[in-house]
Scaffold this motif. Structure first.
Motif, PDB file in Angstrom:
ATOM      1  N   HIS A   1      44.288  -2.145  -7.495  1.00 12.83           N
ATOM      2  CA  HIS A   1      45.034  -1.202  -8.559  1.00 12.83           C
ATOM      3  C   HIS A   1      46.239  -0.493  -8.429  1.00 12.83           C
ATOM      4  O   HIS A   1      46.797   0.047  -9.652  1.00 12.83           O
ATOM      5  CB  HIS A   1      43.780  -0.334  -9.259  1.00 12.83           C
ATOM      6  N   SER A   2      46.476  -0.860  -7.694  1.00 11.53           N
ATOM      7  CA  SER A   2      48.547  -0.767  -6.827  1.00 11.53           C
ATOM      8  C   SER A   2      48.062   0.899  -7.607  1.00 11.53           C
ATOM      9  O   SER A   2      49.146   1.280  -7.962  1.00 11.53           O
ATOM     10  CB  SER A   2      49.217  -1.291  -7.138  1.00 11.53           C
ATOM     11  N   ALA A   3      47.231   1.455  -6.593  1.00  9.66           N
ATOM     12  CA  ALA A   3      47.369   3.424  -6.892  1.00  9.66           C
ATOM     13  C   ALA A   3      46.902   3.480  -6.128  1.00  9.66           C
ATOM     14  O   ALA A   3      45.703   3.297  -5.257  1.00  9.66           O
ATOM     15  CB  ALA A   3      46.204   3.517  -8.164  1.00  9.66           C
ATOM     16  N   ALA A   4      46.877   5.782  -5.675  1.00  8.92           N
ATOM     17  CA  ALA A   4      46.382   5.359  -4.986  1.00  8.92           C
ATOM     18  C   ALA A   4      44.640   5.447  -4.899  1.00  8.92           C
ATOM     19  O   ALA A   4      44.139   5.843  -3.996  1.00  8.92           O
ATOM     20  CB  ALA A   4      46.487   7.475  -4.856  1.00  8.92           C
ATOM     21  N   PHE A   5      44.411   5.550  -6.413  1.00 11.90           N
ATOM     22  CA  PHE A   5      42.372   5.954  -5.959  1.00 11.90           C
ATOM     23  C   PHE A   5      41.916   5.051  -7.200  1.00 11.90           C
ATOM     24  O   PHE A   5      43.069   4.797  -8.181  1.00 11.90           O
ATOM     25  CB  PHE A   5      41.272   6.916  -5.864  1.00 11.90           C
ATOM     26  N   ALA A   6      41.249   4.311  -7.853  1.00  8.09           N
ATOM     27  CA  ALA A   6      40.197   4.018  -9.096  1.00  8.09           C
ATOM     28  C   ALA A   6      39.500   5.427  -8.814  1.00  8.09           C
ATOM     29  O   ALA A   6      38.608   5.049  -8.741  1.00  8.09           O
ATOM     30  CB  ALA A   6      39.705   2.193  -9.199  1.00  8.09           C
ATOM     31  N   THR A   7      39.080   5.780 -10.765  1.00  7.36           N
ATOM     32  CA  THR A   7      38.491   6.511 -11.607  1.00  7.36           C
ATOM     33  C   THR A   7      36.935   5.312 -12.067  1.00  7.36           C
ATOM     34  O   THR A   7      37.636   4.558 -13.190  1.00  7.36           O
ATOM     35  CB  THR A   7      38.806   7.668 -12.422  1.00  7.36           C
ATOM     36  N   THR A   8      35.922   5.596 -11.642  1.00  7.55           N
ATOM     37  CA  THR A   8      34.925   4.947 -12.359  1.00  7.55           C
ATOM     38  C   THR A   8      33.791   5.697 -12.092  1.00  7.55           C
ATOM     39  O   THR A   8      33.336   6.078 -11.844  1.00  7.55           O
ATOM     40  CB  THR A   8      34.574   3.886 -10.971  1.00  7.55           C
TER      41      THR A   8
ATOM     42  N   PRO B   1      27.731   9.169 -13.268  1.00 10.18           N
ATOM     43  CA  PRO B   1      28.466  10.055 -13.132  1.00 10.18           C
ATOM     44  C   PRO B   1      30.005   9.586 -12.318  1.00 10.18           C
ATOM     45  O   PRO B   1      30.219   8.272 -12.382  1.00 10.18           O
ATOM     46  CB  PRO B   1      27.978  10.697 -11.854  1.00 10.18           C
ATOM     47  N   ILE B   2      30.282  10.583 -13.013  1.00  6.71           N
ATOM     48  CA  ILE B   2      32.458   9.721 -12.743  1.00  6.71           C
ATOM     49  C   ILE B   2      32.990  10.100 -11.696  1.00  6.71           C
ATOM     50  O   ILE B   2      32.862  11.285 -11.093  1.00  6.71           O
ATOM     51  CB  ILE B   2      33.016  10.105 -13.944  1.00  6.71           C
ATOM     52  N   GLY B   3      33.797   9.696 -10.626  1.00  6.57           N
ATOM     53  CA  GLY B   3      33.663   9.738  -9.060  1.00  6.57           C
ATOM     54  C   GLY B   3      35.555   8.781  -9.222  1.00  6.57           C
ATOM     55  O   GLY B   3      35.594   7.588  -9.667  1.00  6.57           O
ATOM     56  N   HIS B   4      36.072   8.958  -7.950  1.00  2.19           N
ATOM     57  CA  HIS B   4      37.338   8.616  -7.279  1.00  2.19           C
ATOM     58  C   HIS B   4      36.737   7.931  -6.928  1.00  2.19           C
ATOM     59  O   HIS B   4      36.576   8.670  -5.040  1.00  2.19           O
ATOM     60  CB  HIS B   4      38.274   9.622  -7.177  1.00  2.19           C
ATOM     61  N   CYS B   5      37.184   6.569  -6.680  1.00  4.08           N
ATOM     62  CA  CYS B   5      37.387   5.901  -5.215  1.00  4.08           C
ATOM     63  C   CYS B   5      38.555   5.866  -4.335  1.00  4.08           C
ATOM     64  O   CYS B   5      39.651   4.820  -5.285  1.00  4.08           O
ATOM     65  CB  CYS B   5      36.312   4.339  -5.664  1.00  4.08           C
ATOM     66  N   HIS B   6      38.271   5.815  -2.908  1.00  6.45           N
ATOM     67  CA  HIS B   6      39.793   5.774  -2.707  1.00  6.45           C
ATOM     68  C   HIS B   6      40.077   4.491  -1.719  1.00  6.45           C
ATOM     69  O   HIS B   6      40.736   4.585  -0.526  1.00  6.45           O
ATOM     70  CB  HIS B   6      40.487   6.949  -1.772  1.00  6.45           C
ATOM     71  N   CYS B   7      38.657   4.074  -1.411  1.00  2.67           N
ATOM     72  CA  CYS B   7      38.738   2.487  -0.558  1.00  2.67           C
ATOM     73  C   CYS B   7      40.114   1.915  -0.945  1.00  2.67           C
ATOM     74  O   CYS B   7      40.476   1.792  -1.890  1.00  2.67           O
ATOM     75  CB  CYS B   7      37.356   1.993  -1.265  1.00  2.67           C
ATOM     76  N   ARG B   8      40.431   1.362   0.453  1.00  7.79           N
ATOM     77  CA  ARG B   8      41.200   0.557   0.298  1.00  7.79           C
ATOM     78  C   ARG B   8      41.466  -1.191  -0.804  1.00  7.79           C
ATOM     79  O   ARG B   8      42.604  -1.254  -1.237  1.00  7.79           O
ATOM     80  CB  ARG B   8      41.391   0.292   1.913  1.00  7.79           C
ATOM     81  N   THR B   9      40.181  -1.470  -0.808  1.00 11.19           N
ATOM     82  CA  THR B   9      40.437  -2.188  -2.578  1.00 11.19           C
ATOM     83  C   THR B   9      40.744  -1.312  -3.021  1.00 11.19           C
ATOM     84  O   THR B   9      41.400  -2.919  -4.210  1.00 11.19           O
ATOM     85  CB  THR B   9      38.782  -2.896  -1.597  1.00 11.19           C
ATOM     86  N   CYS B  10      40.418  -0.961  -3.634  1.00 11.90           N
ATOM     87  CA  CYS B  10      40.861   0.271  -5.098  1.00 11.90           C
ATOM     88  C   CYS B  10      41.861   0.025  -4.802  1.00 11.90           C
ATOM     89  O   CYS B  10      42.913  -0.555  -6.062  1.00 11.90           O
ATOM     90  CB  CYS B  10      39.657   1.030  -4.498  1.00 11.90           C
TER      91      CYS B  10
ATOM     92  N   ARG C   1      34.952  -8.435  -9.455  1.00 11.40           N
ATOM     93  CA  ARG C   1      36.642  -7.110 -10.087  1.00 11.40           C
ATOM     94  C   ARG C   1      36.855  -8.434 -11.117  1.00 11.40           C
ATOM     95  O   ARG C   1      37.382  -9.002 -10.881  1.00 11.40           O
ATOM     96  CB  ARG C   1      37.498  -6.846  -8.971  1.00 11.40           C
ATOM     97  N   HIS C   2      36.178  -7.961 -12.595  1.00 14.23           N
ATOM     98  CA  HIS C   2      36.955  -8.638 -13.616  1.00 14.23           C
ATOM     99  C   HIS C   2      37.832  -7.776 -14.456  1.00 14.23           C
ATOM    100  O   HIS C   2      38.162  -6.671 -14.097  1.00 14.23           O
ATOM    101  CB  HIS C   2      35.935  -8.837 -14.436  1.00 14.23           C
ATOM    102  N   PHE C   3      38.786  -9.024 -14.725  1.00 11.87           N
ATOM    103  CA  PHE C   3      40.370  -8.220 -15.193  1.00 11.87           C
ATOM    104  C   PHE C   3      40.611  -9.139 -16.214  1.00 11.87           C
ATOM    105  O   PHE C   3      40.217 -10.112 -15.938  1.00 11.87           O
ATOM    106  CB  PHE C   3      41.248  -8.108 -13.924  1.00 11.87           C
TER     107      PHE C   3
ATOM    108  N   SER D   1      38.148   8.435   3.385  1.00  8.16           N
ATOM    109  CA  SER D   1      38.624   8.074   5.173  1.00  8.16           C
ATOM    110  C   SER D   1      39.525   6.908   4.966  1.00  8.16           C
ATOM    111  O   SER D   1      40.636   6.913   5.282  1.00  8.16           O
ATOM    112  CB  SER D   1      37.011   7.672   5.884  1.00  8.16           C
ATOM    113  N   HIS D   2      40.043   6.637   3.854  1.00  4.66           N
ATOM    114  CA  HIS D   2      41.116   5.370   3.119  1.00  4.66           C
ATOM    115  C   HIS D   2      41.763   6.231   2.506  1.00  4.66           C
ATOM    116  O   HIS D   2      43.344   5.350   2.009  1.00  4.66           O
ATOM    117  CB  HIS D   2      40.403   4.959   2.463  1.00  4.66           C
ATOM    118  N   GLN D   3      41.758   7.587   1.785  1.00  4.66           N
ATOM    119  CA  GLN D   3      42.951   8.415   1.654  1.00  4.66           C
ATOM    120  C   GLN D   3      44.278   7.612   2.024  1.00  4.66           C
ATOM    121  O   GLN D   3      44.845   7.561   2.951  1.00  4.66           O
ATOM    122  CB  GLN D   3      42.869   9.939   2.022  1.00  4.66           C
ATOM    123  N   ALA D   4      45.602   7.517   0.800  1.00  3.31           N
ATOM    124  CA  ALA D   4      46.788   7.115   0.641  1.00  3.31           C
ATOM    125  C   ALA D   4      47.469   8.430   1.388  1.00  3.31           C
ATOM    126  O   ALA D   4      47.038   9.107   0.930  1.00  3.31           O
ATOM    127  CB  ALA D   4      47.285   6.965  -0.252  1.00  3.31           C
TER     128      ALA D   4
END
Length: 136
Positions: free
Chosen positions: A35-42, A22-31, A70-72, A112-115
């Motif tokens: 990712h320099s973004a409000a959330f990451a889709t994983t 399943p695909i989801g949006h992660c809003h954790c502070r680390t993501c 985290r690989h990049f 709970s970490h939502q930007a």
């Protein structure tokens, strides 16, 4: 089982994954920070069906949480995959996929970490923390 392929922005690193969960949006502070973004889709993918197909020798990683890598791509910075080293699945950053997504996202985690600058109302379930672990 559909094979998915993905790559970084500059094309130096590529991968394949045998299937996606399943695909989801992660809003954790680390993501947010990595990712320099409000959330990451994983989406999770079985570790046994994941392989680097290009640039494995240059892929960089950071241990963002003990036991989580985290690989990049070190050339363009694209985050491609994360993994808990003791689990049998990897976590793909689906925006790096070159093949179409097999489904739409199913929910949001770590809200709970939502930007504070980002509001959304897409009707998907929201979990204040991560996905609950199954009972033993």
């Amino acid at each position: 089982m559909t094979e998915h392929t993905g790559s970084c922005f500059c094309g130096a690193v590529a991968y394949r994954a045998a299937s996606l969960g399943p695909i989801g949006h992660c809003h954790c502070r680390t993501c947010q920070k990595t990712h320099s973004a409000a959330f990451a889709t994983t989406a999770r993918a079985p570790r046994a069906g994941f392989a680097w197909t290009k640039g494995e020798d240059i892929v960089a990683h950071i241990e963002s949480t003990p036991g989580k890598l985290r690989h990049f791509c070190p050339r363009c910075g694209t985050h491609l995959m994360a993994e808990w080293v003791d689990q049998d699945a990897v976590i793909l950053r689906v925006a790096s996929l070159d093949t179409p997504l097999p489904a739409k996202p199913v929910g949001h985690i770590w809200t709970s970490h939502q930007a504070p600058f980002f509001e959304f109302d897409d009707g998907l379930p929201r979990l204040p923390e991560g996905v609950p672990k199954p009972a033993p």
